[in-house]
Design an enzyme around this catalytic site. Structure first.
Site, mmCIF file in Angstrom:
data_model
loop_
_atom_site.group_PDB
_atom_site.id
_atom_site.type_symbol
_atom_site.label_atom_id
_atom_site.label_comp_id
_atom_site.label_asym_id
_atom_site.label_seq_id
_atom_site.Cartn_x
_atom_site.Cartn_y
_atom_site.Cartn_z
ATOM 1 C CG HIS A 54 56.973 39.274 25.072
ATOM 2 N ND1 HIS A 54 57.852 39.956 24.266
ATOM 3 C CD2 HIS A 54 56.632 38.147 24.391
ATOM 4 C CE1 HIS A 54 58.042 39.270 23.144
ATOM 5 N NE2 HIS A 54 57.310 38.170 23.203
ATOM 6 C CD GLU A 56 59.340 43.368 28.671
ATOM 7 O OE1 GLU A 56 60.553 43.580 28.526
ATOM 8 O OE2 GLU A 56 58.780 42.301 28.289
ATOM 9 C CB CYS A 84 60.834 42.710 21.971
ATOM 10 S SG CYS A 84 59.056 42.618 22.307
ATOM 11 C CB CYS A 87 57.739 44.813 25.316
ATOM 12 S SG CYS A 87 57.169 43.101 25.439
#
Length: 158
Positions: A54, A56, A84, A87
């Site tokens: 992701h 992040e 999420c 993250c």
């Protein structure tokens, strides 16, 4: 002097657009400490065949390497979408100070992503985190990233 949150978010938005152009999903993240940009990244899930890549996580990895430290104490993060649970947990473990986000997890769900229905503020509260979470920064511009991504023939949700 510190970097303004809107400036940091603009960097995250630009990163997300680069990711979309490269066939990735519409997420970007930027990390700063004081007046220094430490890392800017977009999502690499499809490219790296890595569901954990992701924006992040990619930005955290880069920032930690840049600083030579697993802790990002005093850092500010701008993410185009609400982090999420994976993250948000990583941001907590990295000990960032503040996280700004634009679009919400609900917006990501509406765009077709398989999000867990656990809001970042709920996770932080349940876990007793001290991270300051600031929602809705440039939210309309961040939500537009989903529309740009949906217009891409190579889009792939996960």
């Amino acid at each position: 002097m510190t970097i303004e949150p809107t400036e940091l978010m603009q960097l995250a938005i630009r990163a997300a657009r680069l990711g979309i152009a490269a066939g990735q999903s519409p997420f970007g993240c930027a990390i700063a400490r004081g007046d220094a940009i430490i890392a800017v990244a977009h999502n690499h899930v499809v490219e790296w065949i890595d569901i954990t890549a992701h924006a992040e996580i990619s930005a955290i990895r880069s920032a930690c390497q840049q600083l030579g430290n697993i802790h990002l104490t005093g850092c500010t993060v701008a993410s185009t979408c609400e982090p999420c649970p994976m993250c948000m947990s990583a941001l907590h473990w990295a000990r960032v100070q503040t996280v700004y986000f634009g679009a919400s997890i609900h917006d990501a769900q509406l765009a077709g992503f398989n999000e867990l229905r656990l809001a970042a503020d709920q996770l932080l509260s349940l876990g007793g985190s001290s991270i300051q979470l600031v929602p809705g920064l440039l939210a309309d511009e961040c939500r537009k990233l989903f529309l740009e991504w949906q217009a891409s023939p190579s889009r792939q949700a996960y």
